[in-house]
Write a protein that holds these residues in place. Structure first.
Motif, PDB file in Angstrom:
ATOM      1  N   TRP A   4       0.780  -1.121  -0.013  1.00  0.00           N
ATOM      2  CA  TRP A   4       0.140  -0.183   0.064  1.00  0.00           C
ATOM      3  C   TRP A   4       0.834   1.269  -0.071  1.00  0.00           C
ATOM      4  O   TRP A   4       1.521   1.614   1.031  1.00  0.00           O
ATOM      5  CB  TRP A   4      -0.888   0.022   1.277  1.00  0.00           C
ATOM      6  N   THR A   5       0.718   1.742  -1.093  1.00  0.00           N
ATOM      7  CA  THR A   5       1.905   3.198  -1.265  1.00  0.00           C
ATOM      8  C   THR A   5       1.088   4.367  -1.678  1.00  0.00           C
ATOM      9  O   THR A   5       1.615   5.395  -1.514  1.00  0.00           O
ATOM     10  CB  THR A   5       2.833   3.013  -2.411  1.00  0.00           C
ATOM     11  N   GLY A   6      -0.396   4.362  -1.805  1.00  0.00           N
ATOM     12  CA  GLY A   6      -0.966   5.457  -2.333  1.00  0.00           C
ATOM     13  C   GLY A   6      -2.406   5.448  -2.236  1.00  0.00           C
ATOM     14  O   GLY A   6      -2.985   4.282  -1.688  1.00  0.00           O
ATOM     15  N   VAL A   7      -3.286   6.332  -2.869  1.00  0.00           N
ATOM     16  CA  VAL A   7      -4.670   6.358  -2.569  1.00  0.00           C
ATOM     17  C   VAL A   7      -5.115   6.928  -3.708  1.00  0.00           C
ATOM     18  O   VAL A   7      -4.611   7.907  -4.471  1.00  0.00           O
ATOM     19  CB  VAL A   7      -5.324   6.967  -1.556  1.00  0.00           C
ATOM     20  N   SER A   8      -6.328   6.410  -4.553  1.00  0.00           N
ATOM     21  CA  SER A   8      -6.806   7.190  -5.538  1.00  0.00           C
ATOM     22  C   SER A   8      -8.104   8.011  -5.450  1.00  0.00           C
ATOM     23  O   SER A   8      -8.699   8.543  -6.059  1.00  0.00           O
ATOM     24  CB  SER A   8      -7.400   5.841  -6.753  1.00  0.00           C
ATOM     25  N   GLN A   9      -8.386   7.749  -4.015  1.00  0.00           N
ATOM     26  CA  GLN A   9      -9.604   8.591  -3.646  1.00  0.00           C
ATOM     27  C   GLN A   9      -9.405   8.970  -1.910  1.00  0.00           C
ATOM     28  O   GLN A   9      -9.102   7.981  -1.298  1.00  0.00           O
ATOM     29  CB  GLN A   9     -11.035   7.728  -3.810  1.00  0.00           C
ATOM     30  N   LEU A  10      -9.844  10.130  -1.919  1.00  0.00           N
ATOM     31  CA  LEU A  10      -9.732  10.604  -0.437  1.00  0.00           C
ATOM     32  C   LEU A  10     -10.704  11.909  -0.312  1.00  0.00           C
ATOM     33  O   LEU A  10     -10.642  12.707  -0.835  1.00  0.00           O
ATOM     34  CB  LEU A  10      -8.375  10.796  -0.049  1.00  0.00           C
ATOM     35  N   SER A  11     -11.857  11.484   0.695  1.00  0.00           N
ATOM     36  CA  SER A  11     -12.756  12.589   0.905  1.00  0.00           C
ATOM     37  C   SER A  11     -13.188  12.444   2.220  1.00  0.00           C
ATOM     38  O   SER A  11     -13.061  11.274   2.918  1.00  0.00           O
ATOM     39  CB  SER A  11     -13.870  12.201  -0.348  1.00  0.00           C
ATOM     40  N   VAL A  12     -13.846  13.351   2.657  1.00  0.00           N
ATOM     41  CA  VAL A  12     -14.411  13.353   3.974  1.00  0.00           C
ATOM     42  C   VAL A  12     -15.834  14.173   3.972  1.00  0.00           C
ATOM     43  O   VAL A  12     -16.003  14.996   3.172  1.00  0.00           O
ATOM     44  CB  VAL A  12     -13.601  14.113   4.907  1.00  0.00           C
ATOM     45  N   LYS A  13     -16.851  13.684   4.483  1.00  0.00           N
ATOM     46  CA  LYS A  13     -18.242  14.005   4.566  1.00  0.00           C
ATOM     47  C   LYS A  13     -18.744  13.875   5.938  1.00  0.00           C
ATOM     48  O   LYS A  13     -18.511  12.842   6.708  1.00  0.00           O
ATOM     49  CB  LYS A  13     -19.039  13.419   3.413  1.00  0.00           C
ATOM     50  N   LEU A  14     -19.923  14.781   6.347  1.00  0.00           N
ATOM     51  CA  LEU A  14     -20.718  14.270   7.604  1.00  0.00           C
ATOM     52  C   LEU A  14     -21.619  13.138   7.411  1.00  0.00           C
ATOM     53  O   LEU A  14     -21.978  12.739   6.228  1.00  0.00           O
ATOM     54  CB  LEU A  14     -21.498  15.445   7.850  1.00  0.00           C
ATOM     55  N   THR A  15     -21.796  12.082   8.335  1.00  0.00           N
ATOM     56  CA  THR A  15     -22.628  11.181   8.109  1.00  0.00           C
ATOM     57  C   THR A  15     -24.019  11.422   7.743  1.00  0.00           C
ATOM     58  O   THR A  15     -24.845  10.730   7.316  1.00  0.00           O
ATOM     59  CB  THR A  15     -22.684  10.293   9.599  1.00  0.00           C
ATOM     60  N   THR A  16     -24.580  12.654   7.950  1.00  0.00           N
ATOM     61  CA  THR A  16     -25.749  13.072   7.470  1.00  0.00           C
ATOM     62  C   THR A  16     -25.879  13.355   6.038  1.00  0.00           C
ATOM     63  O   THR A  16     -26.918  13.569   5.383  1.00  0.00           O
ATOM     64  CB  THR A  16     -26.171  14.476   8.211  1.00  0.00           C
ATOM     65  N   GLY A  17     -24.686  13.536   5.351  1.00  0.00           N
ATOM     66  CA  GLY A  17     -24.750  14.006   3.868  1.00  0.00           C
ATOM     67  C   GLY A  17     -24.386  15.407   3.599  1.00  0.00           C
ATOM     68  O   GLY A  17     -23.931  15.689   2.404  1.00  0.00           O
ATOM     69  N   ALA A  18     -24.653  16.318   4.717  1.00  0.00           N
ATOM     70  CA  ALA A  18     -24.638  17.709   4.745  1.00  0.00           C
ATOM     71  C   ALA A  18     -23.192  17.940   4.483  1.00  0.00           C
ATOM     72  O   ALA A  18     -22.268  17.304   5.164  1.00  0.00           O
ATOM     73  CB  ALA A  18     -25.133  18.505   5.439  1.00  0.00           C
ATOM     74  N   PRO A  19     -22.888  19.228   3.897  1.00  0.00           N
ATOM     75  CA  PRO A  19     -21.189  19.634   3.901  1.00  0.00           C
ATOM     76  C   PRO A  19     -21.107  20.344   5.135  1.00  0.00           C
ATOM     77  O   PRO A  19     -19.819  20.579   5.453  1.00  0.00           O
ATOM     78  CB  PRO A  19     -21.306  20.604   2.748  1.00  0.00           C
ATOM     79  N   SER A  20     -21.820  20.753   6.020  1.00  0.00           N
ATOM     80  CA  SER A  20     -21.722  21.588   7.241  1.00  0.00           C
ATOM     81  C   SER A  20     -22.623  21.302   8.048  1.00  0.00           C
ATOM     82  O   SER A  20     -23.734  20.787   7.630  1.00  0.00           O
ATOM     83  CB  SER A  20     -21.539  23.096   6.901  1.00  0.00           C
ATOM     84  N   CYS A  21     -22.430  21.472   9.333  1.00  0.00           N
ATOM     85  CA  CYS A  21     -23.528  21.498  10.689  1.00  0.00           C
ATOM     86  C   CYS A  21     -23.135  22.306  11.928  1.00  0.00           C
ATOM     87  O   CYS A  21     -21.979  22.678  11.822  1.00  0.00           O
ATOM     88  CB  CYS A  21     -23.687  20.041  10.874  1.00  0.00           C
ATOM     89  N   LYS A  22     -23.992  22.510  12.600  1.00  0.00           N
ATOM     90  CA  LYS A  22     -23.753  23.106  13.888  1.00  0.00           C
ATOM     91  C   LYS A  22     -23.273  21.921  14.740  1.00  0.00           C
ATOM     92  O   LYS A  22     -23.700  20.784  14.635  1.00  0.00           O
ATOM     93  CB  LYS A  22     -25.153  23.755  14.357  1.00  0.00           C
ATOM     94  N   ILE A  23     -22.630  22.358  15.791  1.00  0.00           N
ATOM     95  CA  ILE A  23     -22.194  21.356  16.978  1.00  0.00           C
ATOM     96  C   ILE A  23     -22.330  22.093  18.563  1.00  0.00           C
ATOM     97  O   ILE A  23     -21.839  23.231  18.185  1.00  0.00           O
ATOM     98  CB  ILE A  23     -21.164  20.749  16.786  1.00  0.00           C
ATOM     99  N   TYR A  24     -22.693  21.611  19.455  1.00  0.00           N
ATOM    100  CA  TYR A  24     -22.960  22.473  20.700  1.00  0.00           C
ATOM    101  C   TYR A  24     -21.467  22.230  21.228  1.00  0.00           C
ATOM    102  O   TYR A  24     -20.747  21.300  21.408  1.00  0.00           O
ATOM    103  CB  TYR A  24     -23.833  21.879  21.526  1.00  0.00           C
TER     104      TYR A  24
END
Length: 340
Positions: A4-24
């Protein structure tokens, strides 16, 4: 053997699918963030990697400066790999943890982000570190602003709430007792008091009660009074049914096995969604003959009362503290803000 020397995909997202959210910003509220990564070998072909090994080589980082969020931290922005009872997005959809590997070799690893008070908005990306190649070189790949991939989520901190008496309901209704039809020796009236959150979009999920009797047969007793009038025939009692999870059932009340040979049971948590409430019971029982007898277990005086302190948490980890006054139990149960 491929490495394992590389990656062809790398992304991050909220589990809700939204790009942003609030947090207390209370250190308790957790929001799920799912990393998707497709490992490749030295030839750029997809490769199978042990999921636990891959997860141990992933880090959540700041999208702008690539600083690492604190793992299991106690302050600032931090993250962990486990949900808690306060894992939910304010004003958003519920959390759905995603830990899996697709047929095409893409791994999905979910971490849970939380933050302490007084933090600023955070854009979060991911860093991945591969295994060493034949020359001992390790690739570090990010989805930050200056990384090979460009992927992030934005978390917007919201000031933590502290609940007060004005934020809660303190409703009461008549409760049934096991011996309610047996009035030859004792007549009992029982009322259940329910502590809950007024907010229609929110509710309490955890209750902790401190300062009550825990003796067998008297568990939950917070106050009792047998006044001198009418030959000590009137018993007034208060109970808190603190054990979790809350569920419809019965609680033992008016326990006088010595002398009176009497005890009773009342129905508790006779509401829908009992986990969202904390139930107390107020009792008035009248007996004949020469009145109630003491001592009976912890009831060694005509007037016994505790000062129970109740700590509550809502579904986002916001909290409040109250106390219930049992000193004037003959008039019912009253709840107040707790001030240490």
């Amino acid at each position: 053997m491929s490495t394992w020397t590389g990656v062809s995909q790398l992304s991050v997202k909220l589990t809700t699918g939204a790009p942003s959210c609030k947090i207390y910003a209370n250190g308790q509220n957790r929001v799920g963030v799912t990393i998707s990564v497709t490992p490749t070998d030295e030839n750029g072909d997809r490769i199978q990697v042990d999921p636990q090994h891959l997860a141990s080589n992933l880090w959540l980082i700041d999208y702008l400066d690539e600083s690492t969020l604190s793992w299991n931290g106690k302050s600032g922005w931090a993250y962990t790999d486990t949900m808690n009872e306060f894992t939910a997005v304010p004003d958003g959809a519920g959390e759905h943890a995603e830990v899996a590997t697709d047929d095409n070799g893409t791994h999905h690893v979910t971490f849970y982000v939380y933050c302490s008070p007084d933090v600023d908005q955070k854009s979060i990306a991911v860093r991945v570190r591969t295994d060493p190649d034949d020359d001992g070189c390790v690739n570090t790949i990010t989805s930050s602003q200056d990384g090979r991939f460009d992927s992030s989520v934005v978390l917007r901190p919201r000031t933590a709430l502290t609940f007060t008496r004005d934020d809660i309901n303190w409703d009461y209704s008549r409760a049934s007792t096991q011996e309610s039809g047996n009035t030859k020796y004792v007549t009992t009236d029982a009322w259940n008091y329910y502590l809950s959150l007024k907010d229609e979009e929110n509710y309490f999920v955890t209750f902790r009660v401190h300062g009550h009797c825990s003796d067998s047969g008297y568990d939950g007793l917070i106050a009792s009074h047998i006044p001198p009038d009418d030959h000590r025939r009137n018993f007034y009692g208060g109970y808190v049914w603190y054990s979790e999870p809350h569920a419809y059932g019965t609680g033992e009340i008016v326990n006088f096995p010595a002398g009176n040979n009497w005890w009773d049971y009342t129905t508790v948590y006779d509401k829908s969604y009992p986990d969202q409430y904390l139930c107390f019971t107020w009792v008035h029982s009248t007996t004949g003959g020469d009145g109630w007898h003491i001592p009976n277990g912890p009831v060694t005086n005509w007037h016994v009362y505790y000062t129970p302190r109740v700590v509550v948490w809502d579904r986002y980890g916001n909290t409040g503290t109250f106390w219930v006054d049992g000193s004037d139990i003959t008039g019912g149960l009253n709840i107040y803000d707790y001030h240490p």
